[in-house]
Design an enzyme around this catalytic site. Structure first.
Site, mmCIF file in Angstrom:
data_model
loop_
_atom_site.group_PDB
_atom_site.id
_atom_site.type_symbol
_atom_site.label_atom_id
_atom_site.label_comp_id
_atom_site.label_asym_id
_atom_site.label_seq_id
_atom_site.Cartn_x
_atom_site.Cartn_y
_atom_site.Cartn_z
ATOM 1 N N TRP A 112 38.397 10.146 66.037
ATOM 2 C CA TRP A 112 39.197 9.027 66.557
ATOM 3 C C TRP A 112 38.684 7.717 66.012
ATOM 4 O O TRP A 112 39.471 6.830 65.653
ATOM 5 C CB TRP A 112 39.221 9.038 68.084
ATOM 6 C CG TRP A 112 39.907 10.259 68.629
ATOM 7 C CD1 TRP A 112 39.350 11.235 69.405
ATOM 8 C CD2 TRP A 112 41.277 10.653 68.418
ATOM 9 N NE1 TRP A 112 40.280 12.199 69.689
ATOM 10 C CE2 TRP A 112 41.476 11.877 69.098
ATOM 11 C CE3 TRP A 112 42.346 10.095 67.724
ATOM 12 C CZ2 TRP A 112 42.701 12.549 69.105
ATOM 13 C CZ3 TRP A 112 43.573 10.761 67.722
ATOM 14 C CH2 TRP A 112 43.733 11.968 68.412
ATOM 15 N N ASP A 146 37.562 1.953 72.594
ATOM 16 C CA ASP A 146 38.521 3.026 72.876
ATOM 17 C C ASP A 146 37.897 3.864 73.985
ATOM 18 O O ASP A 146 36.919 4.571 73.767
ATOM 19 C CB ASP A 146 38.740 3.855 71.598
ATOM 20 C CG ASP A 146 39.632 5.074 71.829
ATOM 21 O OD1 ASP A 146 40.034 5.331 72.986
ATOM 22 O OD2 ASP A 146 39.927 5.782 70.844
ATOM 23 N N LYS A 192 44.120 11.370 79.306
ATOM 24 C CA LYS A 192 42.867 12.107 79.454
ATOM 25 C C LYS A 192 42.301 11.996 80.872
ATOM 26 O O LYS A 192 41.679 12.905 81.348
ATOM 27 C CB LYS A 192 41.807 11.607 78.457
ATOM 28 C CG LYS A 192 42.281 11.532 77.015
ATOM 29 C CD LYS A 192 42.196 12.852 76.283
ATOM 30 C CE LYS A 192 42.953 12.862 74.961
ATOM 31 N NZ LYS A 192 42.659 11.778 74.036
HETATM 32 C C1 LIG Z 1 43.123 11.479 72.565
HETATM 33 C C2 LIG Z 1 42.401 10.318 71.999
HETATM 34 C C3 LIG Z 1 43.039 9.361 71.187
HETATM 35 C C4 LIG Z 1 44.494 9.494 70.775
HETATM 36 O O1 LIG Z 1 45.312 9.086 71.783
HETATM 37 P P1 LIG Z 1 46.905 9.012 71.591
HETATM 38 O O2 LIG Z 1 47.325 8.368 72.863
HETATM 39 O O3 LIG Z 1 47.397 10.419 71.425
HETATM 40 O O4 LIG Z 1 47.185 8.178 70.383
HETATM 41 C C5 LIG Z 1 42.301 8.291 70.740
HETATM 42 N N1 LIG Z 1 41.004 8.152 71.062
HETATM 43 C C6 LIG Z 1 40.350 9.055 71.822
HETATM 44 C C7 LIG Z 1 38.910 8.846 72.144
HETATM 45 C C8 LIG Z 1 41.029 10.156 72.320
HETATM 46 O O5 LIG Z 1 40.382 11.062 73.083
#
Ligand SMILES: *Cc1c(COP(=O)(O)O)cnc(C)c1O
Length: 357
Positions: free
Chosen positions: A100, A167, A191
């Site tokens: 990511w 993030d 998540k």
């Molecule tokens: C799942 C995830 C993403 C991607 O998220 P989307 O909403 O599908 O774009 C980005 N960063 C992390 C740390 C993730 O676990």
């Protein structure tokens, strides 16, 4: 309904109470005689949900006044480019801790210079780099607090001479966060705080409006601040479920209580991984994630992987296959995961050991 232990990484387990309340709102929303997905997003009933949800974010994470909370579309992946377009004038610094982070880096490179301050790519991202200096001349420093695929997590809020952009897709609301140490916190809801389709962004307002490039309206955070996250039609149902999920977090003691529960749950599983001679944890111990627990079969039992998957399936475990890029197993044990399910997985590992070792 069939009873399973849902270890999916995302979308993933959510509080049943939040799901049940959302089903009711799908049928009849706030006494309107309409479904939450058929009312106007300009109605006072919907505005009340947006307000409640924003207040819950503020209350649960103790978000200071000079920050705004936004609910957007496009997922965390759109934030990879929105962050860069809104903040990157000359140079940005990134910590490369997984797939990511790499994707965030790739997007940022289109808008300026990117300095990779440190990387754990040398060991398949199984640790968080510690010895690095954040360059004071960069516009921001980007981190991924929980690396969903590798099961590593940054357990502290870093001190930084420049704004930290984080993030937090996979560990938001799992622990208290010192929000004032961040410039932007963002993530996909799917998540730990809701279903797919809504993206949260917590942004310090004074960081905005400084870049020289033209920002399309949808890309400019100020657009969404000005219109209360309703510049375009918001993803109403995901926001509704997120709101119910946050109400559940609050009823259950808030993020400090979540952290305590998460620590207890993770300890049960990591203790078993360390004790059971058939399994090995893959993440560096000090960086082990409380959300995603990654492990593999010990070398001498490598040929037993499919057998363990089969037993786990028989015991109603879902989603414990590791990410396709790393293999092995991954048990995601987000806020809503009950301790009983974690214990059921541990029981399954012990049963497997008795049968094979
Ligand atoms: C799942 C995830 C993403 C991607 O998220 P989307 O909403 O599908 O774009 C980005 N960063 C992390 C740390 C993730 O676990």
């Amino acid at each position: 309904m069939k009873k399973v232990h849902n270890f999916n990484a995302g979308p993933c387990i959510l509080p049943q109470e939040a799901i049940d309340a959302s089903i009711e709102a799908l049928k009849d929303f706030a006494g309107t005689g309409m479904s939450v997905i058929t009312v106007s997003h300009r109605s006072k009933e919907w505005e009340a949900i947006m307000d409640e949800c924003r207040s819950l974010w503020r209350e649960l994470l103790d978000i200071p006044e000079d920050y705004e909370v936004l609910f957007l579309g496009g997922g965390a992946s759109t934030q990879f480019l929105m962050v860069a377009m809104n903040l990157l004038e000359t140079k940005a610094a990134y910590l490369e801790t997984g797939v990511w982070a790499k994707k965030a880096i790739k997007e940022a490179k289109a808008f300026g210079e990117v300095e990779i301050v440190a990387s754990s790519a040398d060991k398949t991202f199984n640790y968080i780099p510690k010895d690095f200096t954040i360059p004071a001349d960069a516009d921001y420093f980007h981190i991924t607090t929980n690396n969903t695929i590798y099961g590593t997590e940054l357990h502290e809020d870093l001190d930084s001479p420049i704004p930290v952009v984080a993030d937090m897709s996979s560990d938001i609301m799992s622990r208290p966060v010192d929000v004032k140490k961040y410039g932007i916190i963002y993530g996909g809801a799917q998540k730990n705080v809701g279903p797919g389709g809504v993206t949260f962004v917590i942004v310090r307002k004074d960081l905005l409006g400084k870049v020289s490039r033209h920002l399309p309206s949808m890309i400019d955070y100020n657009t969404h601040i000005k219109d209360g996250s309703m510049f375009n039609t918001p993803p109403v149902f995901p926001v509704y479920v997120m709101n119910e999920t946050l109400k559940w977090v609050k009823r259950n003691g808030g993020v400090a209580a979540m952290q305590k529960r998460n620590q207890e749950k993770a300890a049960i599983l990591y203790d078993e991984i360390d004790r059971n001679k058939m399994f090995v944890g893959t993440a560096a111990k000090e960086d082990r994630s409380l959300m995603n627990v990654c492990f593999v079969m010990a070398e001498e039992y490598k040929d037993k992987e499919a057998d363990f998957m089969a037993l786990a399936k028989e015991r109603n475990m879902v989603g414990i296959k590791g990410h396709r890029s790393v293999g092995g197993f991954r048990a995601s044990i987000y806020n809503a995961m009950p301790k009983e399910s974690v214990q059921a997985l541990v029981d399954c590992m012990q049963e497997f050991e008795k049968l094979n070792a």
